[in-house]
Design an enzyme around this catalytic site. Structure first.
Site, short mmCIF file in Angstrom:
data_model
loop_
_atom_site.label_atom_id
_atom_site.label_comp_id
_atom_site.label_asym_id
_atom_site.label_seq_id
_atom_site.Cartn_x
_atom_site.Cartn_y
_atom_site.Cartn_z
N HIS A 248 -23.57 -69.58 -53.92
CA HIS A 248 -24.77 -69.96 -54.68
C HIS A 248 -25.86 -68.91 -54.42
O HIS A 248 -26.14 -68.56 -53.26
CB HIS A 248 -25.28 -71.33 -54.25
CG HIS A 248 -24.38 -72.45 -54.69
ND1 HIS A 248 -24.31 -72.85 -56.01
CD2 HIS A 248 -23.50 -73.20 -54.02
CE1 HIS A 248 -23.41 -73.83 -56.11
NE2 HIS A 248 -22.92 -74.08 -54.93
N PHE B 294 -22.25 -88.04 -49.66
CA PHE B 294 -23.67 -88.22 -49.37
C PHE B 294 -24.31 -89.05 -50.48
O PHE B 294 -24.48 -88.55 -51.60
CB PHE B 294 -24.36 -86.86 -49.27
CG PHE B 294 -23.48 -85.81 -48.67
CD1 PHE B 294 -23.03 -84.74 -49.44
CD2 PHE B 294 -23.01 -85.92 -47.37
CE1 PHE B 294 -22.18 -83.78 -48.89
CE2 PHE B 294 -22.15 -84.98 -46.83
CZ PHE B 294 -21.74 -83.91 -47.60
N ASP C 257 -26.59 -90.10 -52.86
CA ASP C 257 -27.87 -89.66 -53.42
C ASP C 257 -28.04 -90.36 -54.76
O ASP C 257 -27.55 -91.48 -54.93
CB ASP C 257 -27.81 -88.13 -53.58
CG ASP C 257 -26.81 -87.75 -54.66
OD1 ASP C 257 -27.12 -86.92 -55.50
OD2 ASP C 257 -25.72 -88.36 -54.68
N ASP D 95 -17.39 -84.21 -52.82
CA ASP D 95 -18.81 -84.46 -53.12
C ASP D 95 -19.49 -83.20 -53.68
O ASP D 95 -20.12 -83.23 -54.75
CB ASP D 95 -19.50 -84.92 -51.84
CG ASP D 95 -20.99 -85.11 -52.03
OD1 ASP D 95 -21.69 -84.10 -52.25
OD2 ASP D 95 -21.45 -86.25 -52.02
N ASP E 40 -21.91 -80.10 -58.13
CA ASP E 40 -21.99 -78.86 -58.92
C ASP E 40 -21.53 -79.10 -60.36
O ASP E 40 -22.11 -78.55 -61.30
CB ASP E 40 -21.14 -77.77 -58.26
CG ASP E 40 -21.78 -77.26 -56.97
OD1 ASP E 40 -21.07 -76.68 -56.14
OD2 ASP E 40 -23.00 -77.47 -56.79
#
Ligand SMILES: Nc1nc2c(c(CN[C@H]3C=C[C@H](O)[C@@H]3O)cn2[C@@H]2O[C@H](COP(=O)(O)O)[C@@H](O)[C@H]2O)c(=O)[nH]1
Length: 366
Positions: A78, A267, A269, A338, A343
């Site tokens: 990235h 995670f 979110d 994840d 992405d």
């Protein structure tokens, strides 16, 4: 501590003293975040998993991993992620994940949401944070130093507002909360860990679970635990994504070595639940679906929010198990699934794909 928490702990104490239930202690995989996520899943009424959808999604996730040859190497690809494999990068990842929460805008998608101008581009969402940190370093501001965060003479709130300045009319969401997190974490690092997060890594001694617990126990703004259906459930999203980012950045070597990295869960979110719904894995009850579609807020700690987060963790665990069943021996864990899902949802958003909106809970936990 609330009454039912005391009862639960008292019960555990009684059981232990009477030797009841000791031999059916939860299996290792069921303790911690994953065990709590399964409890939420088992007791959810407004979020469910579609087993057929999850099975089909496992095949497409596996296909994407193969097609992209997806691995820890992708983390450093990235543009904005730090490349150096050294302590300054550990410091960068700490402040990045300390502030890695709640980038969505109150307005609808058309309004000019918070954005950071850096390297000739406007970055939004998670990338706006990474861009602001890189921009500060380029400007010679020691934004990754805990000693800077606690020096309120130099590092004033006004200065931090400048550091996280927006390219649009909307300022960074929850800026005051982020400043509070920086001050708190700075003091904790100074007082308990010689002023550096590397000391925390050393104390965890190569254990991902120990590092997550060390962070949750010592940094209140990272202690992502809630009351659900009479039980305390821990999601620990930012401690877990911090461990995962270090592991991926260092490709499992040096600072990124963790012998138990596979204990890290997805995670929870606001992006991955959206993607899991889009993939047909997560199902919402009609009241919840209509609430989400109309972009109404869900209060932090509300049962709906905890169901969305807990069921998403459990869903990614089932995806992981299904991939392993279809492809025995493959090296896949919840982290890579994840990261790939995040992405992918961002790529799809770039291409203008229409999604059912993500849920809107304003909180520092994710
Ligand atoms: N579960 C999960 N949540 C993630 C990420 C990331 C970025 N991770 C990078 C590192 C490796 C990966 O390859 C990614 O490139 C951000 N977030 C969360 O999403 C929200 C931001 O959303 P938006 O406003 O649309 O940018 C916010 O809660 C943020 O904490 C992830 O990977 N997984």
């Amino acid at each position: 501590m609330s009454d039912d928490e005391v009862d639960e702990d008292l019960l555990a104490l009684l059981r232990k003293s009477l030797g009841i239930g000791v031999n059916n202690a939860p299996s290792p995989a069921k303790t911690g975040v994953l065990g709590d996520a399964e409890y939420v899943y088992d007791n959810s009424t407004d979020v469910a998993l579609d087993m057929r959808g999850t099975k089909a999604a496992a095949a497409s996730v596996w296909g994407m991993i193969q097609e992209k040859d997806y691995s820890t190497r992708d983390w450093s690809k990235h543009e904005l992620h730090p490349k150096a494999k050294n302590e300054t990068t550990v410091d960068f990842i700490f402040i990045m994940d300390l502030l890695n929460f709640s980038f969505w805008s109150e307005g609808d998608e058309t309004s000019s949401k918070f954005a950071v101008e850096y390297r000739g581009k406007r970055w939004t969402g998670y990338w706006s944070l990474v861009a602001a940190l890189q921009r500060a370093l380029d400007e010679g501001i020691p934004i990754t130093s805990p000693s800077f965060w606690v020096d309120e003479e130099v590092c004033t709130d006004v200065y931090l507002k400048y550091i996280f300045r927006s390219a649009t009319g909307e300022e960074m969401p929850m800026l005051q909360d982020r400043i509070y997190c920086m001050r708190e974490a700075g003091y904790v690092l100074q007082e308990k860990f010689d002023g550096s997060f590397v000391t925390c890594l050393d104390e965890a001694n190569g254990s991902a679970a120990a590092l997550v617990n060390l962070m949750a126990d010592n940094f209140p703004c990272l202690d992502d635990r809630h009351r659900f259906d009479g039980r305390t459930v821990r999601f620990h999203k930012r401690p877990q994504i911090l461990v995962a980012d270090i592991w991926a950045c260092f490709e499992g070597e040096s600072f990124g070595y963790f012998h138990d990295i596979n204990q890290i869960t997805m995670f929870p979110d606001y992006r991955i639940p959206q993607m899991l719904h889009c993939l047909g894995c997560l199902q919402y009850s009609p009241p919840l679906e209509s609430h989400i579609r109309s972009r109404k807020p869900i209060e932090s700690g509300h049962s709906w929010e905890l169901q969305l987060r807990g069921c998403s963790i459990w869903c990614v665990e089932l995806l992981r198990r299904e991939i392993l069943r279809q492809h025995p021996g493959t090296q896949i864990n919840a982290i890579l699934i994840d990261f790939l899902l995040y992405d992918t949802v961002k790529e799809m958003e770039e291409k203008g794909v229409e999604f059912v909106p993500h849920h809107r809970t304003r909180s520092i936990w994710y």
